[in-house]
Design a protein around this motif. Structure first.
Motif, PDB file in Angstrom:
ATOM      1  N   GLN A 255      -0.386   4.995   2.655  1.00  0.00           N
ATOM      2  CA  GLN A 255      -0.159   4.547   1.284  1.00  0.00           C
ATOM      3  C   GLN A 255      -1.357   3.733   0.808  1.00  0.00           C
ATOM      4  O   GLN A 255      -2.093   3.157   1.616  1.00  0.00           O
ATOM      5  CB  GLN A 255       1.115   3.703   1.186  1.00  0.00           C
ATOM      6  N   THR A 256      -1.533   3.723  -0.481  1.00  0.00           N
ATOM      7  CA  THR A 256      -2.633   2.951  -1.043  1.00  0.00           C
ATOM      8  C   THR A 256      -2.245   1.487  -1.151  1.00  0.00           C
ATOM      9  O   THR A 256      -1.051   1.132  -1.084  1.00  0.00           O
ATOM     10  CB  THR A 256      -3.001   3.481  -2.438  1.00  0.00           C
ATOM     11  N   GLU A 259       0.075   0.959  -4.103  1.00  0.00           N
ATOM     12  CA  GLU A 259       1.463   1.348  -3.833  1.00  0.00           C
ATOM     13  C   GLU A 259       2.186   0.272  -3.043  1.00  0.00           C
ATOM     14  O   GLU A 259       3.360  -0.025  -3.305  1.00  0.00           O
ATOM     15  CB  GLU A 259       1.494   2.672  -3.075  1.00  0.00           C
ATOM     16  N   GLU A 262       3.066  -2.866  -5.187  1.00  0.00           N
ATOM     17  CA  GLU A 262       4.137  -2.679  -6.155  1.00  0.00           C
ATOM     18  C   GLU A 262       5.527  -2.684  -5.521  1.00  0.00           C
ATOM     19  O   GLU A 262       6.525  -2.595  -6.235  1.00  0.00           O
ATOM     20  CB  GLU A 262       3.914  -1.362  -6.916  1.00  0.00           C
ATOM     21  N   LYS A 263       5.608  -2.795  -4.195  1.00  0.00           N
ATOM     22  CA  LYS A 263       6.897  -2.721  -3.522  1.00  0.00           C
ATOM     23  C   LYS A 263       7.512  -4.081  -3.230  1.00  0.00           C
ATOM     24  O   LYS A 263       8.494  -4.178  -2.492  1.00  0.00           O
ATOM     25  CB  LYS A 263       6.753  -1.940  -2.214  1.00  0.00           C
ATOM     26  N   LYS A 491       7.969  -0.443 -13.728  1.00  0.00           N
ATOM     27  CA  LYS A 491       7.333   0.149 -12.557  1.00  0.00           C
ATOM     28  C   LYS A 491       7.461   1.667 -12.517  1.00  0.00           C
ATOM     29  O   LYS A 491       6.711   2.334 -11.804  1.00  0.00           O
ATOM     30  CB  LYS A 491       7.934  -0.449 -11.281  1.00  0.00           C
ATOM     31  N   ASN A 494       4.069   4.960 -16.444  1.00  0.00           N
ATOM     32  CA  ASN A 494       2.623   4.754 -16.442  1.00  0.00           C
ATOM     33  C   ASN A 494       2.205   4.102 -17.753  1.00  0.00           C
ATOM     34  O   ASN A 494       3.033   3.862 -18.630  1.00  0.00           O
ATOM     35  CB  ASN A 494       1.870   6.075 -16.197  1.00  0.00           C
TER      36      ASN A 494
END
Length: 544
Positions: A255-256, A259, A262-263, A491, A494
């Motif tokens: 995962q980036t 990403e 944002e979790k 979230k 976009n």
């Protein structure tokens, strides 16, 4: 009697506690209606205002019956011997890749550089110069297999992460727990944006810009540009630390960084609309500005006598905070010359051995009981470098401020203080004896600043929970129920969807199509009418 087997069945993991302490934790947890959770907190190296403010959250969690573990570095392992925190928290310590003297020298070099140049600009233009030592330290922590094994085996329920230390992201991913972001800085709205707050540069200036919230056209333009550049730098900051280490240690490979960021299930931000930005926040963002605020304790006899001997003119408290421990000597001489002319007494945080000519109205101390001094009835002014914790301590006690911002979020603090009418600010790079004396005289002689400080203090204090208790409640809440119900719908969208760019494009296209159809319809109608008129006129019989 509660024995170890019962504790095991109840899911209690005893961390540096004896049998009686474990029993007390169980009883405390039963009172609050929840079994003890294990909380992991990683906040820089264990030094400075970031760490100190986070301990207020840790203390509140322990008070609610939970176990708290801190990760700190060997440069500041004396924290593990703190007379109170050593009994409340468990400490894990990682070793720096360099001798601790070099770690201390880094901090001094940052402060020294900030007095000579614009540190905020330099860190954006030359990030590797400042970030590489953080990468080395992170590699040292992740390379300690025994340490990493203990962290994973501890089976933490949640991790509280200080985003200013990018390595904490990798550590959090390694232990594999839900994430609570802790933002100790002032006006760093990008952290709220990670949690789903909307991007609004027209009313939310970037935290390092020093721009007021009420902006004119050029300030809004500056806000937009710095917001965009700031977000690019922030992602480069995290990626710059993470990328050399992710594949090396097999962490977050699928995962980036964006990403992962944002979790988060919860964000604790050290802000409050009384003195900070008024901003739209999703329910997963909890404002806990002023974690260290508390009533003042009694001063030592000697210090109290000095304060009370000031008479009606009162006392000025001058502090440089935890990161800016000393100034170049020319600044010390400048401040000493101004203080000597003031009618007030001055309590000045000044390291031992600093050669400065001092008068009788000046008392220097290597360390200040800052909160207790601000709460003393003789204090008339707080002059300091603009740290966020100091801002809230002054707010709590209703003391006006002169801010001398040096770097980082201190520029934002200065902007908030002046915009809210609680004080004035001066540039440390252009300060003179005349401008300093004028600023001090303005704030101490104009009662408006003191009245504003007292009014804001009353508003700030009028609430049912302390910031630390509020933080602990919400951390416990997401440990019990998760954070899905707090998740912002932002979230899931976009940029184009969130700001209805596609909708506006569709409506514009429809409007354009309507105008085109209307135009050609009118044109065609006109031609038909014209043609019809010609035929009618042409078909009429000629009259003699």
């Amino acid at each position: 009697m509660i024995d170890g087997k019962f504790l095991a069945t109840m899911g209690v993991r005893m961390i540096r506690t004896d049998r009686h302490e474990a029993m007390l934790l169980v009883f405390a947890s039963l009172i609050v209606g929840v079994l003890p959770f294990n909380v992991f907190i990683t906040v820089t190296y264990g030094e400075g205002s970031h760490y100190v403010s986070s301990t207020a959250i840790g203390e509140a969690l322990v008070k609610r019956g939970h176990n708290v573990t801190y990760l700190i570095s060997n440069a500041y392992e004396y924290r593990a011997r703190h007379p109170v925190h050593s009994k409340l928290f468990r400490y894990e310590i990682f070793n720096h890749s360099v001798p601790v003297e070099k770690v201390y020298r880094r901090t001094r070099e940052i402060a020294a550089f900030a007095f000579q140049a614009d540190f905020n600009t330099d860190i954006i233009l030359s990030p590797s110069k400042w970030l590489m030592p953080l990468v080395w330290d992170c590699r040292a922590a992740l390379s300690d297999k025994a340490l990493m094994g203990r962290l994973r085996d501890a089976k933490f329920d949640i991790t509280i992460v200080d985003l200013t230390w990018g390595c904490s992201i990798l550590l959090n991913a390694y232990v594999g727990t839900p994430t609570v972001f802790y933002n100790p800085l002032a006006s760093q709205y990008f952290v709220a944006e990670l949690a789903g707050a909307p991007f609004m540069p027209a009313i939310i200036p970037e935290g390092l810009s020093g721009t007021p919230q009420r902006m004119n056209f050029w300030q809004r333009l500056k806000s937009l540009v710095i917001n965009i550049l700031g977000k690019y730098f922030i992602m480069e900051y995290f990626v710059g630390i993470a990328n050399p280490l992710r594949h090396e240690f097999g962490i977050m490979e699928e995962q980036t960084m964006a990403e992962f960021l944002e979790k988060s299930v919860l964000t604790l931000t050290n802000s409050d609309p009384v003195i900070d930005l008024v901003a739209p926040m999703p329910p997963s963002v909890i404002e806990v500005g002023g974690l260290l605020t508390r009533p003042a304790n009694k001063l030592t006899r000697e210090l109290d006598d000095f304060m009370n001997g000031a008479g009606d003119e009162g006392v000025i408290v001058f502090s440089l905070g935890t990161y800016v421990k000393a100034m170049p000597q020319r600044y010390n001489d400048l401040f000493a010359s101004v203080f000597a002319r003031l009618p007030q007494k001055v309590v000045w945080q000044l390291p031992d051995g600093t050669p400065t000519k001092l008068t009788d109205n000046i008392k220097t101390m290597e360390w200040l009981p800052q909160n207790d001094l601000l709460g003393h009835p003789q204090t008339r002014l707080f002059m300091y470098q603009g740290g966020n914790n100091g801002l809230y301590e002054a707010l709590y006690h209703g003391v006006p401020i002169v801010v001398l911002p040096v770097f980082s979020d201190q520029l934002s603090v200065a902007a908030r203080v002046t915009e809210k009418g609680m004080g004035v600010s001066l540039s440390i790079h252009s300060i003179t004896a005349e401008s300093l004396e004028a600023a001090i005289t303005t704030v101490t002689q104009n009662s408006t600043y003191m009245k504003t400080a007292k009014r804001l203090s009353a508003i700030y204090r009028d609430r049912p929970q302390s910031p630390a208790d509020r933080a602990a409640f919400w951390v416990e809440h997401v440990m019990k129920y998760g954070g899905k119900h707090l998740r912002s719908p932002v979230k899931d969208l976009n940029f184009v969807q969130l700001y209805l760019i596609d909708v506006y494009a569709f409506l514009f296209t429809c409007l354009l199509l309507f105008i085109v159809i209307f135009y050609y319809t009118c044109k065609l109608t006109y031609r038909c009418c014209k043609l019809t008129c010609r035929r009618v006129i042409g078909s009429k019989p000629k009259q003699d």
